[in-house]
Design a protein around this motif. Sequence first.
Motif, PDB file in Angstrom:
ATOM      1  N   ALA A   1       0.834  -1.207   0.000  1.00 28.14           N
ATOM      2  CA  ALA A   1       0.000   0.000   0.000  1.00 28.14           C
ATOM      3  C   ALA A   1       0.867   1.255   0.000  1.00 28.14           C
ATOM      4  CB  ALA A   1      -0.934  -0.012   1.193  1.00 28.14           C
ATOM      5  N   THR A   2       1.916   1.257   0.825  1.00 29.13           N
ATOM      6  CA  THR A   2       2.825   2.402   0.857  1.00 29.13           C
ATOM      7  C   THR A   2       3.532   2.563  -0.485  1.00 29.13           C
ATOM      8  OG1 THR A   2       3.175   2.236   3.241  1.00 29.13           O
ATOM      9  CG2 THR A   2       4.878   3.365   1.979  1.00 29.13           C
ATOM     10  N   TYR A   3       3.936   1.452  -1.084  1.00 31.14           N
ATOM     11  CA  TYR A   3       4.602   1.508  -2.387  1.00 31.14           C
ATOM     12  C   TYR A   3       3.698   2.180  -3.424  1.00 31.14           C
ATOM     13  CZ  TYR A   3       6.457  -0.042  -6.864  1.00 31.14           C
ATOM     14  OH  TYR A   3       6.924  -0.060  -8.147  1.00 31.14           O
ATOM     15  N   ASP A   4       2.424   1.797  -3.457  1.00 31.85           N
ATOM     16  CA  ASP A   4       1.513   2.376  -4.443  1.00 31.85           C
ATOM     17  C   ASP A   4       1.304   3.869  -4.231  1.00 31.85           C
ATOM     18  OD1 ASP A   4       1.085   0.202  -6.054  1.00 31.85           O
ATOM     19  OD2 ASP A   4      -0.750  -0.438  -5.058  1.00 31.85           O
ATOM     20  N   ARG A   5       1.311   4.314  -2.981  1.00 35.79           N
ATOM     21  CA  ARG A   5       1.159   5.748  -2.712  1.00 35.79           C
ATOM     22  C   ARG A   5       2.437   6.508  -3.045  1.00 35.79           C
ATOM     23  NH1 ARG A   5      -1.040   3.487   2.375  1.00 35.79           N
ATOM     24  NH2 ARG A   5      -3.283   3.206   2.009  1.00 35.79           N
ATOM     25  N   LEU A   6       3.570   5.878  -2.800  1.00 37.67           N
ATOM     26  CA  LEU A   6       4.857   6.525  -3.056  1.00 37.67           C
ATOM     27  C   LEU A   6       5.137   6.616  -4.549  1.00 37.67           C
ATOM     28  CD1 LEU A   6       7.512   7.634  -1.805  1.00 37.67           C
ATOM     29  CD2 LEU A   6       8.356   5.269  -1.777  1.00 37.67           C
ATOM     30  N   PHE A   7       4.779   5.551  -5.279  1.00 31.72           N
ATOM     31  CA  PHE A   7       5.013   5.493  -6.724  1.00 31.72           C
ATOM     32  C   PHE A   7       3.688   5.202  -7.427  1.00 31.72           C
ATOM     33  CE2 PHE A   7       9.027   3.840  -4.802  1.00 31.72           C
ATOM     34  CZ  PHE A   7       9.849   4.915  -5.125  1.00 31.72           C
ATOM     35  N   PRO A   8       2.861   6.222  -7.633  1.00 28.41           N
ATOM     36  CA  PRO A   8       1.524   5.997  -8.199  1.00 28.41           C
ATOM     37  C   PRO A   8       1.536   5.547  -9.650  1.00 28.41           C
ATOM     38  CG  PRO A   8       1.982   8.348  -8.003  1.00 28.41           C
ATOM     39  CD  PRO A   8       3.101   7.648  -7.313  1.00 28.41           C
ATOM     40  N   GLY A   9       2.673   5.607 -10.316  1.00 27.64           N
ATOM     41  CA  GLY A   9       2.761   5.119 -11.689  1.00 27.64           C
ATOM     42  C   GLY A   9       2.521   6.217 -12.704  1.00 27.64           C
ATOM     43  N   SER A  10       2.871   5.906 -13.924  1.00 32.40           N
ATOM     44  CA  SER A  10       2.794   6.865 -15.025  1.00 32.40           C
ATOM     45  C   SER A  10       1.789   6.379 -16.058  1.00 32.40           C
ATOM     46  CB  SER A  10       4.175   7.020 -15.667  1.00 32.40           C
ATOM     47  OG  SER A  10       4.091   7.570 -16.959  1.00 32.40           O
ATOM     48  N   GLU A  11       0.823   7.226 -16.397  1.00 34.53           N
ATOM     49  CA  GLU A  11      -0.132   6.867 -17.443  1.00 34.53           C
ATOM     50  C   GLU A  11       0.573   6.682 -18.780  1.00 34.53           C
ATOM     51  OE1 GLU A  11      -3.302   9.648 -17.619  1.00 34.53           O
ATOM     52  OE2 GLU A  11      -3.958   9.287 -15.551  1.00 34.53           O
ATOM     53  N   GLN A  12       1.622   7.455 -19.032  1.00 32.54           N
ATOM     54  CA  GLN A  12       2.376   7.316 -20.274  1.00 32.54           C
ATOM     55  C   GLN A  12       3.057   5.949 -20.349  1.00 32.54           C
ATOM     56  OE1 GLN A  12       4.725  11.048 -19.765  1.00 32.54           O
ATOM     57  NE2 GLN A  12       4.127  11.457 -21.874  1.00 32.54           N
ATOM     58  N   ALA A  13       3.607   5.507 -19.216  1.00 34.13           N
ATOM     59  CA  ALA A  13       4.266   4.200 -19.197  1.00 34.13           C
ATOM     60  C   ALA A  13       3.260   3.084 -19.450  1.00 34.13           C
ATOM     61  CB  ALA A  13       4.970   3.994 -17.860  1.00 34.13           C
ATOM     62  N   VAL A  14       2.106   3.167 -18.803  1.00 36.74           N
ATOM     63  CA  VAL A  14       1.073   2.155 -19.010  1.00 36.74           C
ATOM     64  C   VAL A  14       0.643   2.126 -20.472  1.00 36.74           C
ATOM     65  CG1 VAL A  14      -1.290   1.489 -18.445  1.00 36.74           C
ATOM     66  CG2 VAL A  14       0.257   2.224 -16.625  1.00 36.74           C
ATOM     67  N   ALA A  15       0.432   3.299 -21.059  1.00 33.29           N
ATOM     68  CA  ALA A  15       0.011   3.370 -22.454  1.00 33.29           C
ATOM     69  C   ALA A  15       1.079   2.774 -23.374  1.00 33.29           C
ATOM     70  CB  ALA A  15      -0.274   4.818 -22.841  1.00 33.29           C
ATOM     71  N   PHE A  16       2.346   3.026 -23.074  1.00 27.12           N
ATOM     72  CA  PHE A  16       3.431   2.483 -23.900  1.00 27.12           C
ATOM     73  C   PHE A  16       3.426   0.964 -23.863  1.00 27.12           C
ATOM     74  CE2 PHE A  16       7.644   0.880 -24.683  1.00 27.12           C
ATOM     75  CZ  PHE A  16       8.108   1.629 -25.744  1.00 27.12           C
ATOM     76  N   TYR A  17       3.354   0.390 -22.675  1.00 24.59           N
ATOM     77  CA  TYR A  17       3.414  -1.068 -22.569  1.00 24.59           C
ATOM     78  C   TYR A  17       2.155  -1.736 -23.119  1.00 24.59           C
ATOM     79  CZ  TYR A  17       7.837  -1.012 -20.111  1.00 24.59           C
ATOM     80  OH  TYR A  17       9.170  -0.862 -19.802  1.00 24.59           O
ATOM     81  N   ARG A  18       1.012  -1.094 -22.987  1.00 23.65           N
ATOM     82  CA  ARG A  18      -0.198  -1.642 -23.617  1.00 23.65           C
ATOM     83  C   ARG A  18      -0.053  -1.658 -25.137  1.00 23.65           C
ATOM     84  NH1 ARG A  18      -5.518   0.818 -20.587  1.00 23.65           N
ATOM     85  NH2 ARG A  18      -6.577  -0.954 -21.548  1.00 23.65           N
ATOM     86  N   ALA A  19       0.541  -0.601 -25.676  1.00 27.95           N
ATOM     87  CA  ALA A  19       0.750  -0.545 -27.125  1.00 27.95           C
ATOM     88  C   ALA A  19       1.719  -1.637 -27.578  1.00 27.95           C
ATOM     89  CB  ALA A  19       1.272   0.832 -27.529  1.00 27.95           C
ATOM     90  N   GLU A  20       2.773  -1.887 -26.805  1.00 28.23           N
ATOM     91  CA  GLU A  20       3.720  -2.944 -27.148  1.00 28.23           C
ATOM     92  C   GLU A  20       3.043  -4.314 -27.100  1.00 28.23           C
ATOM     93  OE1 GLU A  20       7.036  -2.800 -28.226  1.00 28.23           O
ATOM     94  OE2 GLU A  20       6.339  -0.745 -28.538  1.00 28.23           O
ATOM     95  N   ALA A  21       2.168  -4.518 -26.116  1.00 31.99           N
ATOM     96  CA  ALA A  21       1.450  -5.794 -26.024  1.00 31.99           C
ATOM     97  C   ALA A  21       0.516  -5.978 -27.213  1.00 31.99           C
ATOM     98  CB  ALA A  21       0.673  -5.863 -24.711  1.00 31.99           C
ATOM     99  N   ARG A  22      -0.135  -4.900 -27.646  1.00 29.20           N
ATOM    100  CA  ARG A  22      -1.002  -4.993 -28.827  1.00 29.20           C
ATOM    101  C   ARG A  22      -0.178  -5.295 -30.079  1.00 29.20           C
ATOM    102  NH1 ARG A  22      -3.697  -0.608 -26.261  1.00 29.20           N
ATOM    103  NH2 ARG A  22      -2.507   0.916 -27.503  1.00 29.20           N
ATOM    104  N   ARG A  23       0.995  -4.686 -30.174  1.00 36.17           N
ATOM    105  CA  ARG A  23       1.829  -4.892 -31.347  1.00 36.17           C
ATOM    106  C   ARG A  23       2.347  -6.328 -31.412  1.00 36.17           C
ATOM    107  NH1 ARG A  23       7.028  -1.134 -32.780  1.00 36.17           N
ATOM    108  NH2 ARG A  23       7.851  -2.002 -30.839  1.00 36.17           N
ATOM    109  N   GLN A  24       2.708  -6.895 -30.278  1.00 39.95           N
ATOM    110  CA  GLN A  24       3.258  -8.248 -30.253  1.00 39.95           C
ATOM    111  C   GLN A  24       2.172  -9.321 -30.318  1.00 39.95           C
ATOM    112  OE1 GLN A  24       6.670  -7.826 -31.102  1.00 39.95           O
ATOM    113  NE2 GLN A  24       6.563  -9.805 -30.073  1.00 39.95           N
TER     114      GLN A  24
END
Length: 250
Positions: A10-33
């Motif tokens: 829980a602390t990790y998720d609050r400390l590093f909430p993540g990047s929408e750009q990163a998620v979008a990039f990896y979703r695009a790579e998964a679609r491509r592969q």
Amino acid sequence: MSTQFYADAATYDRLFPGSEQAVAFYRAEARRQGGRVLELGCGTGSKLIPIASDGRPCTGLDLSADMLAAAARKADARGVQVRWVQGDMRGFDLGRTFDLVVIAANSLLHLLTAEDLVGCLRSVRRHLAPGGRLVLDVFNPSVRALALADGVRRRRDALSFVDPDRGLVHVDVADTYDAATQVTRGTWYFSTESEADVVVAPLEIRCVFPQELPLLLTLAGLRLVERFGDWSRAPLTADAPLQLCVCAAD
């Protein structure tokens, strides 16, 4: 491996909430592969669960049972099926191959020695399906920033977060950089408005320099196909924040 730092999901998720750009990039790579996706060091699933929600068969591997339990709860809440595996990315055998392997958010840099890094990458090579890709991101080391790692404890205002039970949590970090091993060794201090040092956790993280990374890949039977400097796929430059790499079997 800095297991203590990742003991509280829980602390990790609050400390590093993540990047929408990163998620979008990896979703695009998964679609491509297409096909099956494996994420190493998957944490609480911030990138893998969105990929799975697109209908991809996904497996997440992490050393932390607490992280995997949090990931499973999040996936269940979204009605998404993911295979969660507790394991060590330095060497693993999942008995199947994958069309895309992801190592995101500097997870590779928790492997502090060249032997561990190559061991991980060789395990990835064994798990790649024909035509499969490894995609990873690690920070692009700044010598100027590393020179500031002098062991002095400093407040990191950008990392402050709100805990529902404790209120505003401040983060201080004291770290040093060992040029011989390319490892930054730090201590992270979490304090509330009323209590100092509620949590104190060590964190070690390695640097991998741009000329070093292709050599590590070669030792593992992999090769660099593309490398970008940010999530927009801009070229890697000296001042780019990331090394965002697409790799294939040699």
